[in-house]
Enzyme design. Sequence first.
Site, PDB file in Angstrom:
ATOM      1  N   ALA A  66      62.540  55.857  18.944  1.00  0.00           N
ATOM      2  CA  ALA A  66      62.893  57.192  19.409  1.00  0.00           C
ATOM      3  C   ALA A  66      62.086  57.470  20.675  1.00  0.00           C
ATOM      4  CB  ALA A  66      62.546  58.218  18.334  1.00  0.00           C
ATOM      5  N   GLY A 111      62.969  53.549  15.580  1.00  0.00           N
ATOM      6  CA  GLY A 111      64.406  53.793  15.506  1.00  0.00           C
ATOM      7  C   GLY A 111      65.238  52.591  15.946  1.00  0.00           C
ATOM      8  N   GLU A 114      65.433  50.430  12.967  1.00  0.00           N
ATOM      9  CA  GLU A 114      66.278  51.133  11.986  1.00  0.00           C
ATOM     10  C   GLU A 114      67.754  51.002  12.361  1.00  0.00           C
ATOM     11  OE1 GLU A 114      63.668  54.608  12.480  1.00  0.00           O
ATOM     12  OE2 GLU A 114      63.542  54.677  10.300  1.00  0.00           O
ATOM     13  N   GLU A 134      55.671  53.792  13.478  1.00  0.00           N
ATOM     14  CA  GLU A 134      55.532  55.255  13.439  1.00  0.00           C
ATOM     15  C   GLU A 134      54.158  55.710  12.968  1.00  0.00           C
ATOM     16  OE1 GLU A 134      58.203  53.586  12.526  1.00  0.00           O
ATOM     17  OE2 GLU A 134      60.019  54.622  13.154  1.00  0.00           O
TER      18      GLU A 134
HETATM   19  N1  CO8 Z   1      59.782  56.397  24.033  1.00  0.00           N
HETATM   20  C1  CO8 Z   1      59.702  56.769  25.319  1.00  0.00           C
HETATM   21  N2  CO8 Z   1      59.355  55.921  26.333  1.00  0.00           N
HETATM   22  C2  CO8 Z   1      59.083  54.651  25.975  1.00  0.00           C
HETATM   23  C3  CO8 Z   1      59.127  54.204  24.651  1.00  0.00           C
HETATM   24  C4  CO8 Z   1      59.520  55.142  23.642  1.00  0.00           C
HETATM   25  N3  CO8 Z   1      59.654  54.799  22.346  1.00  0.00           N
HETATM   26  N4  CO8 Z   1      58.776  52.892  24.630  1.00  0.00           N
HETATM   27  C5  CO8 Z   1      58.509  52.544  25.905  1.00  0.00           C
HETATM   28  N5  CO8 Z   1      58.698  53.608  26.731  1.00  0.00           N
HETATM   29  C6  CO8 Z   1      58.524  53.661  28.189  1.00  0.00           C
HETATM   30  C7  CO8 Z   1      57.058  53.644  28.561  1.00  0.00           C
HETATM   31  O1  CO8 Z   1      56.513  54.939  28.471  1.00  0.00           O
HETATM   32  C8  CO8 Z   1      57.105  53.104  29.974  1.00  0.00           C
HETATM   33  O2  CO8 Z   1      57.517  54.135  30.840  1.00  0.00           O
HETATM   34  P1  CO8 Z   1      56.782  54.316  32.275  1.00  0.00           P
HETATM   35  O3  CO8 Z   1      57.112  53.054  33.024  1.00  0.00           O
HETATM   36  O4  CO8 Z   1      57.454  55.544  32.853  1.00  0.00           O
HETATM   37  O5  CO8 Z   1      55.333  54.471  31.999  1.00  0.00           O
HETATM   38  C9  CO8 Z   1      58.262  52.101  29.912  1.00  0.00           C
HETATM   39  O6  CO8 Z   1      59.045  52.457  28.771  1.00  0.00           O
HETATM   40  C10 CO8 Z   1      57.802  50.680  29.744  1.00  0.00           C
HETATM   41  O7  CO8 Z   1      56.940  50.619  28.605  1.00  0.00           O
HETATM   42  P2  CO8 Z   1      55.463  50.002  28.651  1.00  0.00           P
HETATM   43  O8  CO8 Z   1      54.874  50.096  30.014  1.00  0.00           O
HETATM   44  O9  CO8 Z   1      54.696  50.611  27.518  1.00  0.00           O
HETATM   45  O10 CO8 Z   1      55.804  48.459  28.351  1.00  0.00           O
HETATM   46  P3  CO8 Z   1      54.841  47.400  27.659  1.00  0.00           P
HETATM   47  O11 CO8 Z   1      55.532  46.085  27.828  1.00  0.00           O
HETATM   48  O12 CO8 Z   1      53.455  47.524  28.115  1.00  0.00           O
HETATM   49  O13 CO8 Z   1      54.855  47.797  26.093  1.00  0.00           O
HETATM   50  C11 CO8 Z   1      55.884  48.447  24.018  1.00  0.00           C
HETATM   51  C12 CO8 Z   1      56.059  47.723  25.372  1.00  0.00           C
HETATM   52  C13 CO8 Z   1      54.915  47.686  23.121  1.00  0.00           C
HETATM   53  C14 CO8 Z   1      57.273  48.483  23.369  1.00  0.00           C
HETATM   54  C15 CO8 Z   1      55.351  49.887  24.244  1.00  0.00           C
HETATM   55  O14 CO8 Z   1      56.185  50.501  25.243  1.00  0.00           O
HETATM   56  C16 CO8 Z   1      55.394  50.760  23.029  1.00  0.00           C
HETATM   57  O15 CO8 Z   1      54.531  50.638  22.173  1.00  0.00           O
HETATM   58  N6  CO8 Z   1      56.396  51.674  22.933  1.00  0.00           N
HETATM   59  C17 CO8 Z   1      56.486  52.608  21.841  1.00  0.00           C
HETATM   60  C18 CO8 Z   1      57.007  51.958  20.581  1.00  0.00           C
HETATM   61  C19 CO8 Z   1      57.058  52.944  19.450  1.00  0.00           C
HETATM   62  O16 CO8 Z   1      56.058  53.477  19.007  1.00  0.00           O
HETATM   63  N7  CO8 Z   1      58.269  53.177  18.904  1.00  0.00           N
HETATM   64  C20 CO8 Z   1      58.466  54.062  17.775  1.00  0.00           C
HETATM   65  C21 CO8 Z   1      58.809  55.428  18.257  1.00  0.00           C
HETATM   66  S1  CO8 Z   1      58.899  56.598  16.942  1.00  0.00           S
HETATM   67  C22 CO8 Z   1      60.401  56.306  16.246  1.00  0.00           C
HETATM   68  O17 CO8 Z   1      61.156  55.451  16.634  1.00  0.00           O
HETATM   69  C23 CO8 Z   1      60.740  57.180  15.101  1.00  0.00           C
HETATM   70  C24 CO8 Z   1      62.224  57.115  14.706  1.00  0.00           C
HETATM   71  C25 CO8 Z   1      62.543  58.205  13.708  1.00  0.00           C
HETATM   72  C26 CO8 Z   1      62.427  59.566  14.347  1.00  0.00           C
HETATM   73  C27 CO8 Z   1      62.628  60.681  13.393  1.00  0.00           C
HETATM   74  C28 CO8 Z   1      62.543  62.001  14.120  1.00  0.00           C
HETATM   75  C29 CO8 Z   1      61.773  63.041  13.534  1.00  0.00           C
END
Ligand code: CO8
Length: 263
Positions: A66, A111, A114, A134
């Site tokens: 998400a 997500g 999922e 999460e």
């Molecule tokens: N949301 C928003 N932006 C994201 C996300 C995300 N989930 N993942 C990556 N991005 C963005 C980064 O912020 C970055 O943007 P910018 O260049 O503007 O800074 C760009 O994508 C590239 O990402 P990174 O620079 O972080 O790339 P890396 O190669 O260093 O890292 C990772 C890749 C490991 C995937 C890292 O980006 C990361 O950890 N992302 C988050 C992963 C995460 O925690 N996902 C779970 C989210 S919560 C969820 O999915 C809940 C679902 C159910 C929701 C229910 C609602 C209530």
Amino acid sequence: MAYKHILMETQGGIATLTFNRPKALNALNSELLDEVCDALERVGEDEEIRVLILTGAGDKAFVAGADISELATFTPLQGKRFACRGHEVMNRLQALSIPVIAAVNGFALGGGSEMALACDFIYASEKAKFGLPEENLGLIPGFGGTQRLSRQVGKSMAKELIFTARMISAEEALNLGLVNRICRQDELMDEVRKVALSIADKGRVAIRAAKQVVNRGMDVDLATACQLEIDAFALCMASEDSREGTLAFMEKRKASFKGKLNG
Ligand code: CO8
């Protein structure tokens, strides 16, 4: 509805839905979920589409979860609405009468995992990474991950992965039975299209019946599940497709299925 965050393409009965926010690693925001909901409705209504493939734009991510920047702004009520919308999308995917294959080409986190779990099966590239991170955000999976991951890999492994928020490789996902097959990154889509075409070739009535019986049977006791199978088998027997399939075997030719229940 015009789409801003997804791409839809249909070729030879195979539809491909691509999550298309590569700069945010295809993270799921509310607009994107609405678009996916709309696209799944259209796919469900289109009799020409036999298989749906989901994949992510770019070579880094399927879906990195998400959109955290949007999540961070939600009130609890907005969060609940977002979770309900996510569940609606996952349920629609699961209930679609045609097979849905996830082509996981990179990160499938939160997500994203999922979404892949709600598909019928997953092919992954060697670069794919899965996880439900999460807990790192002080949250729990909210789009069905606690339930679908447990059913897929068993509750102990699901708990370990959810509690630790650990990312796993494609290889580990294969060993856990989460992924059916690992492909080279540059061959993933060709391999997925190949398996999709081999499914599209079969009778639509019997594919639909098989998907329904496996899915529904997972949630009921064995005797009830077997009864579902018997009833669906009888329905298939009544189809024009089954007459064509058995006749083609006896006439030593390839069956030409029309996807019709009768006449
Ligand atoms: N949301 C928003 N932006 C994201 C996300 C995300 N989930 N993942 C990556 N991005 C963005 C980064 O912020 C970055 O943007 P910018 O260049 O503007 O800074 C760009 O994508 C590239 O990402 P990174 O620079 O972080 O790339 P890396 O190669 O260093 O890292 C990772 C890749 C490991 C995937 C890292 O980006 C990361 O950890 N992302 C988050 C992963 C995460 O925690 N996902 C779970 C989210 S919560 C969820 O999915 C809940 C679902 C159910 C929701 C229910 C609602 C209530």
